[in-house]
Motif scaffolding. Structure first.
Motif, PDB file in Angstrom:
ATOM      1  N   UNK B  85      52.303  36.057  55.496  1.00 50.16           N
ATOM      2  CA  UNK B  85      50.976  35.513  55.805  1.00 50.16           C
ATOM      3  C   UNK B  85      50.131  35.535  54.543  1.00 50.16           C
ATOM      4  N   UNK B  86      49.636  34.385  54.144  1.00 47.09           N
ATOM      5  CA  UNK B  86      48.775  34.300  52.970  1.00 47.09           C
ATOM      6  C   UNK B  86      47.749  33.226  53.239  1.00 47.09           C
ATOM      7  N   UNK B  87      46.467  33.580  53.098  1.00 45.15           N
ATOM      8  CA  UNK B  87      45.418  32.611  53.392  1.00 45.15           C
ATOM      9  C   UNK B  87      44.324  32.730  52.357  1.00 45.15           C
ATOM     10  N   UNK B  88      43.756  31.585  51.955  1.00 44.86           N
ATOM     11  CA  UNK B  88      42.626  31.702  51.041  1.00 44.86           C
ATOM     12  C   UNK B  88      41.476  32.399  51.785  1.00 44.86           C
ATOM     13  N   UNK B  89      40.801  33.308  51.076  1.00 46.36           N
ATOM     14  CA  UNK B  89      39.709  34.038  51.726  1.00 46.36           C
ATOM     15  C   UNK B  89      38.500  33.127  51.824  1.00 46.36           C
ATOM     16  N   UNK B  90      38.046  32.862  52.981  1.00 48.46           N
ATOM     17  CA  UNK B  90      36.849  32.047  53.145  1.00 48.46           C
ATOM     18  C   UNK B  90      36.236  32.344  54.501  1.00 48.46           C
ATOM     19  N   UNK B  91      35.085  31.740  54.737  1.00 45.03           N
ATOM     20  CA  UNK B  91      34.397  31.996  55.987  1.00 45.03           C
ATOM     21  C   UNK B  91      35.301  31.623  57.157  1.00 45.03           C
ATOM     22  N   UNK B  92      35.247  32.404  58.178  1.00 42.46           N
ATOM     23  CA  UNK B  92      36.153  32.205  59.304  1.00 42.46           C
ATOM     24  C   UNK B  92      36.034  30.807  59.913  1.00 42.46           C
ATOM     25  N   UNK B  93      34.831  30.425  60.264  1.00 46.24           N
ATOM     26  CA  UNK B  93      34.645  29.118  60.894  1.00 46.24           C
ATOM     27  C   UNK B  93      34.112  28.130  59.875  1.00 46.24           C
ATOM     28  N   UNK B  94      34.809  26.996  59.752  1.00 47.88           N
ATOM     29  CA  UNK B  94      34.320  25.999  58.830  1.00 47.88           C
ATOM     30  C   UNK B  94      33.560  24.961  59.640  1.00 47.88           C
ATOM     31  N   UNK B  95      32.221  25.105  59.649  1.00 46.87           N
ATOM     32  CA  UNK B  95      31.431  24.172  60.440  1.00 46.87           C
ATOM     33  C   UNK B  95      31.529  22.789  59.821  1.00 46.87           C
ATOM     34  N   UNK B  96      31.555  22.728  58.508  1.00 41.83           N
ATOM     35  CA  UNK B  96      31.705  21.434  57.854  1.00 41.83           C
ATOM     36  C   UNK B  96      32.446  21.630  56.547  1.00 41.83           C
ATOM     37  N   UNK B  97      32.801  20.524  55.927  1.00 40.38           N
ATOM     38  CA  UNK B  97      33.552  20.586  54.683  1.00 40.38           C
ATOM     39  C   UNK B  97      32.777  21.281  53.570  1.00 40.38           C
ATOM     40  N   UNK B  98      31.445  21.224  53.666  1.00 43.61           N
ATOM     41  CA  UNK B  98      30.628  21.836  52.614  1.00 43.61           C
ATOM     42  C   UNK B  98      30.915  23.325  52.496  1.00 43.61           C
ATOM     43  N   UNK B  99      31.410  23.913  53.600  1.00 41.56           N
ATOM     44  CA  UNK B  99      31.645  25.351  53.550  1.00 41.56           C
ATOM     45  C   UNK B  99      33.023  25.700  53.017  1.00 41.56           C
ATOM     46  N   UNK B 100      33.862  24.677  52.837  1.00 45.68           N
ATOM     47  CA  UNK B 100      35.181  24.949  52.280  1.00 45.68           C
ATOM     48  C   UNK B 100      35.024  25.274  50.806  1.00 45.68           C
ATOM     49  N   UNK B 101      35.759  26.277  50.357  1.00 46.59           N
ATOM     50  CA  UNK B 101      35.719  26.698  48.956  1.00 46.59           C
ATOM     51  C   UNK B 101      35.916  25.494  48.031  1.00 46.59           C
ATOM     52  N   UNK B 102      34.980  25.257  47.107  1.00 44.71           N
ATOM     53  CA  UNK B 102      35.106  24.091  46.213  1.00 44.71           C
ATOM     54  C   UNK B 102      36.433  24.085  45.451  1.00 44.71           C
ATOM     55  N   UNK B 103      36.977  25.274  45.156  1.00 45.77           N
ATOM     56  CA  UNK B 103      38.257  25.329  44.434  1.00 45.77           C
ATOM     57  C   UNK B 103      39.365  24.672  45.243  1.00 45.77           C
ATOM     58  N   UNK B 104      39.272  24.823  46.554  1.00 41.42           N
ATOM     59  CA  UNK B 104      40.293  24.212  47.417  1.00 41.42           C
ATOM     60  C   UNK B 104      40.124  22.703  47.458  1.00 41.42           C
ATOM     61  N   UNK B 105      38.841  22.282  47.596  1.00 41.29           N
ATOM     62  CA  UNK B 105      38.594  20.834  47.626  1.00 41.29           C
ATOM     63  C   UNK B 105      39.085  20.200  46.340  1.00 41.29           C
ATOM     64  N   UNK B 106      38.828  20.919  45.235  1.00 38.08           N
ATOM     65  CA  UNK B 106      39.232  20.406  43.931  1.00 38.08           C
ATOM     66  C   UNK B 106      40.761  20.315  43.842  1.00 38.08           C
ATOM     67  N   UNK B 107      41.425  21.327  44.407  1.00 37.71           N
ATOM     68  CA  UNK B 107      42.893  21.309  44.426  1.00 37.71           C
ATOM     69  C   UNK B 107      43.396  20.038  45.085  1.00 37.71           C
TER      70      UNK B 107
END
Lengths: 429, 480, 274
Positions: B85-107
């Motif tokens: 099990x490996x998961x990027x650490x981020x807020x549990x609930x992603x209400x919108x894309x804005x809350x997704x870690x920018x590093x992931x979006x960039x990936x």
């Protein structure tokens, strides 16, 4: 395989090996039986997934014998002049003591160009081992090599086309016959070897043919093997081909409870020609299995293979055609076709072409079809006034003919072939 | 220039997606036992049926052995040396894309999969899976208007538990095979698609899998259900960074099509395949199966396989519905030391079922490419038909092409036809193209893509061109 | 004419009479067998040459060696194209710089669309000449116009290269490629064989239209009939890997009347170079 089955199969094999060791000349086999380190293949192995050995293991391994009857010879074979003139033809049958004799019960009148090899030069497995350096030999060959005699070793030479007909007929239950034939064809030599095998009792026939073909030599092998539903056939041909040699094998098999045929051909330096044609007619509860291997060890080899199977009633046909073209085998031209007719809802066809290719400049094709008789063909015949059953028989016969026509002319009059061509119980309207 | 020398030079372009994203991840420690299975279930806050599903699978898996019949060679896998099990650490609930870690979006931007609203792919909804978890699904709202559910498996287990409970494991049973059992025990996320009765899904659905960690296995699970008269086209893409070590990817995909439903599943696979000496790369052991459950249902698999050090994959169809249709179109290209054992299983159960198999294998370098396909005509499959064609192309004399079609028929009124051929790039074809001014490398990739034309024609338009380019890229260095 | 002419060619301009191709004492073999045994030939801009001879005399070999087929090894002699050593070039470089071979047996290439093939090929030549490459749409217009020259049905664009084409269709496709690539030296190997009267007329007209004062054409043929349609300036007769005789169109007529034996009898004593 469950432990109980495994135990039974082990016990059967050990009893068999002990029985064989007690037979005349069985000393060597006897030693092997003592430290028997192998077992009958289980259906968990890929090569035996579909092939049930029960027909073989139902034989009582303690009561085996080698009694044979006098074969039916086709008129054309028996009447042919022997010894002098061309074609040169020699006709031999296996007697109960393991000797190959003429139909008159005489020692063979060897024609010019056929020379028997000394007994010590005929160890079973000598060609097979050079063809398959690693891993166990196929089951039939393995059982053959632990059965003492009868061995026939021949050196073939000269430009004449020699015909050798071998006949085996078994009528008594519990027969166990494992003839071994070793053929050494000198460069340019030509031989046509025909097998006529008929078994009408619960018994096993396990022939093994080993052949070395010199440069430009030509070997035609025709095997007609007919058994009853309680009989088992385990056969193997191991052929070593030199460049420009030609090996043609035509095999017709039907009736057996179990038949497993394993030809293994190796074109040792390529540039040779191999033709394999097989017909398996599985009716009743017959299980007919062919596992062939053609290995190209050099460039510009050629293979034409066609396997045809017909499965009716609860019959089951299995085909695995392996073709290997390693890097050395540039310009190999190999074509393989598996054609199958499935005629009953309880019959089964399992077919698997298997191509393994590393050379990049090769022509390899294979095809497989499984179907029943074509409605439009049936209809065409019906529209010409032929009843559906008869039409169906005609088409089945036509299907068989494509292979049968490759048998030597003389073989076609072999009486048991009639039982193949005339399908039983035509429903009369 | 001869084709042999032409072939030698084709290969110095580095793998374009080989970068690693530096992101804080939450990993459990290596190894697998019952407590790990429980821990995964707990972390994902799963209902009891899911926990039982996993535990049952784990118990089965322990009794099973890794399959050894494929023509593949690799060192034994150590299942205790993998992070499950490996998961990027981020807020549990992603209400919108804005809350997704920018590093992931960039990936995902770098991978050519823009997730942010303004840059989204035209008519494609994307579920992006990073290591073990789904990080974002686009166009959810628009799809919901049509009643289409497209979300991560984790969400589906919570929000659509009755569907998941009903269909999960119904196509690929828990104990189907060693890798499917492992996946059933430890799968972490994946995509879930549900198309309600009569709905034609208004856009292409796509999941993008990204392996980022060097020691985490990826065990995703995909389930697609098309109700009566529903249809959907789905595309899967994959990449991974370049590591010297091998990563295990053991996914399970299940498709269910009811009466008159159709599912088209396309894969363009570009996992990292290892370097030119065969070091590193993904081990891909995947079970994909579709169940044509309803009458006249249709499932079509199209795959373009260019990645993975090892590929063990047989997307198949169980054609249970009367007059159902199964299709398999595949291009598998191997180079360097890649090994692929791939093909399909068409199991005809229902009367009148039909299947088509077109497989194109291209082997170059020192690679080994095996087609393994099963066509089975069951006793009830009256009037069923199969046509298979599998062609191999060999580039250079060090590559292997094997063909193992298994044909089994129990039904006289079923027809099976199989054709296969092997070819190479002929000197004459190469010379003809060169004599019209075309570079040998371009000529080879033109010939290869011509060889694959029948399969590329099956891909959704947006991806056909991509597949063509991918093939050309993968072939670079095999001609010189 | 078409959009293709919008950018001028960067290729150095050619004057009629410039030497384009110069072959000196060329020897070549295939798998140890010497096929060409000292061929010399000079071709200038504005000329049409015909190369005749029996089967196996080396005509096709000469054309393949000029185009750079890898199966042939040049053992002696040279080929210069516009003063440069042609043998140093790869087949695609030769094609791009304006040497074109129309094949006797064009290969079939399954799966590769004819249109795509023609576009890539045409653009490779254009790029070499410093002309801008044509995009899919511009090219399709261009190729459709060009197809009219050989009266070819545009439906052939959608098919795979030469796949399932009849003999005549393949040859028209070759002339179409010639028209698209605008070569400076065009070698047509038996382009007339296997054509019926109408197809022959179409191909011959196409070739005639493409023969300009600044380009040269080498026709390899067996028969007089192509030469009835296209009048050659020079006729060469090959035998056993050498050019035995050179003359004008009358030589071809004489050959047609008296056969190749006549050449053998005269033992090539009156060989003369143009």
């Amino acid at each position: 395989m469950s432990n109980a089955t495994q135990f039974r199969s082990r016990l059967w094999l050990e009893t068999l090996l002990q029985t064989l060791a007690r037979q005349p000349g069985g000393g060597v086999a006897g030693q092997r039986a003592g430290d028997c380190d192998w077992d009958l293949p289980s259906r968990r192995s890929e090569a035996w997934r579909f092939t049930d050995l029960r027909c073989l293991t139902r034989l009582d391994p303690g009561r085996l014998h080698t009694r044979t009857a006098s074969p039916h010879w086709p008129e054309a074979v028996r009447q042919a002049p022997s010894g002098q003139g061309s074609p040169l033809r020699l006709c031999l049958q296996l007697d109960s003591r393991g000797h190959w004799l003429s139909p008159q019960g005489e020692p063979p009148p060897w024609p010019r160009g056929l020379m028997p090899l000394a007994n010590e030069d005929i160890t079973p497995g000598q060609v097979a081992r050079t063809l398959m350096p690693a891993g166990p030999l196929p089951l039939g060959a393995r059982l053959n090599s632990v059965t003492p005699g009868p061995s026939l070793g021949l050196r073939v030479s000269g430009p004449d086309f020699i015909h050798l007909d071998l006949g085996i007929r078994v009528e008594q239950a519990q027969a166990w016959l494992a003839p071994h034939v070793l053929l050494v064809l000198e460069p340019g030599a030509r031989l046509c070897l025909s097998w006529h095998v008929a078994v009408t009792a619960p018994a096993a026939v396990l022939p093994m043919v080993e052949a070395r073909l010199g440069l430009g030599a030509q070997l035609e092998e025709a095997a007609m093997t007919w058994g009853c539903p309680e009989a088992a056939f385990l056969g193997g041909s191991f052929v070593h081909q030199s460049p420009w040699s030609v090996y043609r094998r035509t095999n017709v098999t039907w009736g057996w409870g179990l038949s497993r045929d394993e030809p293994f051909i190796r074109q040792c330096q390529g540039r040779a020609e191999t033709h394999l044609h097989g017909l398996a007619v599985a009716r009743g509860q017959s299980l007919l299995d062919t596992h062939s291997t053609v290995y190209f060890d050099g460039p510009a080899g050629r293979l034409r293979q066609r396997h045809q199977a017909l499965a009716d009633d609860q019959g089951h046909s299995v085909f695995n055609g392996r073709v290997v073209a390693p890097r050395l085998a540039q310009e190999t031209d190999a074509g393989q076709l598996s054609r199958n007719l499935l005629l009953s809802a309880k019959a089964r066809i399992d077919t698997k072409p298997q191509l393994e290719i590393v050379a990049d400049n090769v022509q390899c094709t294979h095809g497989a079809t499984v179907s029943c008789l074509q409605d439009d063909e049936l209809f065409y015949l019906q529209s010409r006034g032929i009843g559906r059953d008869q039409a169906s028989r005609l088409l089945q016969r036509g299907f068989c003919e494509e292979i049968l026509q490759r048998l030597p002319e003389a073989a076609l009059s072999w009486p048991p072939l009639r039982s193949l061509l005339e399908t039983p119980t035509p429903d009369q309207p | 220039m001869s084709s042999a020398t032409a072939v030698e030079a084709l290969n110095k372009t580095p793998y374009r997606y080989g970068f690693v994203t530096n992101i804080e991840t939450e990993k459990i420690s290596k190894g697998l036992d019952e407590s790990v299975v429980r821990l995964i279930s707990t972390k994902k806050q799963e209902p009891d049926f899911m926990r039982q599903f996993r535990l049952k699978a784990y118990a089965q898996w322990q009794t099973m052995a890794e399959p050894d019949w494929a023509a593949l060679r690799y060192p034994p896998l150590d299942y205790q040396d993998i992070v499950y099990y490996s998961a990027p650490r981020q807020k549990e609930q992603k209400a919108s894309l804005e809350e997704v870690d920018p590093a992931l979006l960039e990936t995902f931007d770098k991978l050519g999969i823009p997730l942010s609203e303004q840059k989204r792919l035209g008519n494609v909804a994307v579920d992006a899976v990073f290591d073990s978890v789904s990080i974002a699904t686009t166009y959810k709202q628009k799809l919901a208007e049509h009643g289409v559910v497209f979300c991560s498996m984790g969400e589906a287990i919570k929000d659509h538990s009755e569907l998941v409970e009903r269909y999960l494991g119904s196509v690929v049973p828990i104990g189907d095979n060693f890798f499917a059992a492992l996946n059933s025990a430890v799968f972490s996320d994946g995509s879930f698609v549900y198309i309600p009765q009569g709905v034609q899904c208004p856009m292409e659905l796509s999941t993008y899998f990204r392996i980022n960690s060097d020691d985490a296995g990826q065990f995703e699970r995909t389930l697609i259900i098309a109700e009566e008269r529903a249809s959907v086209s789905y595309l899967e893409g994959c990449t991974a960074p370049m590591f010297d070590t091998n990563q295990l990817h053991a996914a399970v995909v299940e498709l269910v099509a009811l009466d008159d439903a159709s599912i088209k599943y396309s894969t363009v696979q570009n996992w990292y395949a290892g370097d030119e000496n065969g070091k590193g790369g993904i081990y891909n052991f995947v079970t994909k199966r579709g169940l044509c459950k309803g009458r006249r249902s249709r499932i079509s698999w199209t795959q373009v396989e260019t990645g993975s050090a090892i590929t063990w994959k047989y997307p198949g169809c169980v054609l249970r519905g009367r007059d159902s249709v199964g299709e398999f179109y595949s291009v598998a290209l191997t180079n360097h030391h890649q090994q692929a054992d791939t093909g399909t299983k068409m199991v005809h159960v229902g009367p009148g079922s039909r299947s088509t198999v077109i497989s194109k294998g291209i082997s170059s370098g020192h690679s080994a490419n095996s087609y393994r396909g099963l066509v089975h005509m069951g006793p009830q499959a009256r009037g069923a038909r199969n046509f298979s064609q599998c062609d191999s192309m060999l580039i250079g004399d060090q590559a292997a092409a094997n063909t193992h079609p298994y044909i089994q028929s129990r039904q006289p009124e079923a027809t099976v036809e199989h054709e296969a051929s092997t070819c190479n790039i002929s000197e004459d074809q190469l010379f003809y193209l060169q004599s019209r001014g075309i570079e040998p490398e371009a000529a080879v990739s033109m010939l290869v893509s011509g060889f694959c034309r029948d399969v590329f024609n099956q891909l959704p338009m947006e991806f056909a061109a991509e597949a063509d380019k991918l093939l050309a890229l993968k072939l670079e260095g095999s001609v010189g | 004419m078409t959009s293709t002419e919008t950018t001028p060619s960067r290729e150095a301009p050619i004057q009629p009479g410039d030497v384009l191709l110069s072959i000196e004492n060329l020897r070549a073999c295939v798998e140890e067998n010497e096929i060409l045994r000292g061929v010399s030939l000079q071709i200038r801009a504005g000329e049409i040459h015909a190369l005749m001879g029996r089967n196996g005399s080396g005509k096709s070999t000469l054309s393949k060696v000029i185009a750079g087929h890898p199966a042939y090894t040049v053992t002696a002699g040279s080929i210069h194209y516009r003063g440069q050593d042609l043998l140093a070039f790869s087949p695609e470089e030769r094609a791009r710089s304006g040497v074109f071979l129309g094949f006797q047996y064009p290969v079939e290439i399954p799966g590769v669309s004819n249109l795509e093939f023609l576009r890539v090929s045409c653009n490779a030549r254009r790029q070499h000449r410093g002309q801008e490459e044509l995009d899919t749409f511009a090219f399709e217009d261009h190729v459709r116009e060009t197809m009219a020259i050989v009266q070819m049905d545009p439906a052939f664009l959608e098919r795979s290269v030469n796949e399932g084409f009849s003999g005549g269709e393949k040859k028209r496709n070759e002339v179409l490629q010639m028209a698209l690539l605008e070569p400076l030296v065009a070698i047509l190997d038996e382009t007339d064989s296997g054509l019926d009267i109408d197809a022959l007329r179409i191909v011959a007209n196409g070739v005639k239209r493409l023969a300009l004062p600044t380009t040269a054409t080498l026709l390899i043929t067996h028969y007089q009939r192509l030469l009835d349609a296209i009048t050659p300036d020079f006729v060469h007769v090959m035998a056993e890997g050498r050019i035995l005789r050179t003359g004008d169109k009358d030589l071809a007529m004489a050959l047609e009347e008296r056969g190749y034996d006549w050449i053998d009898e005269t033992d090539g004593s009156d060989v003369r170079q143009p």
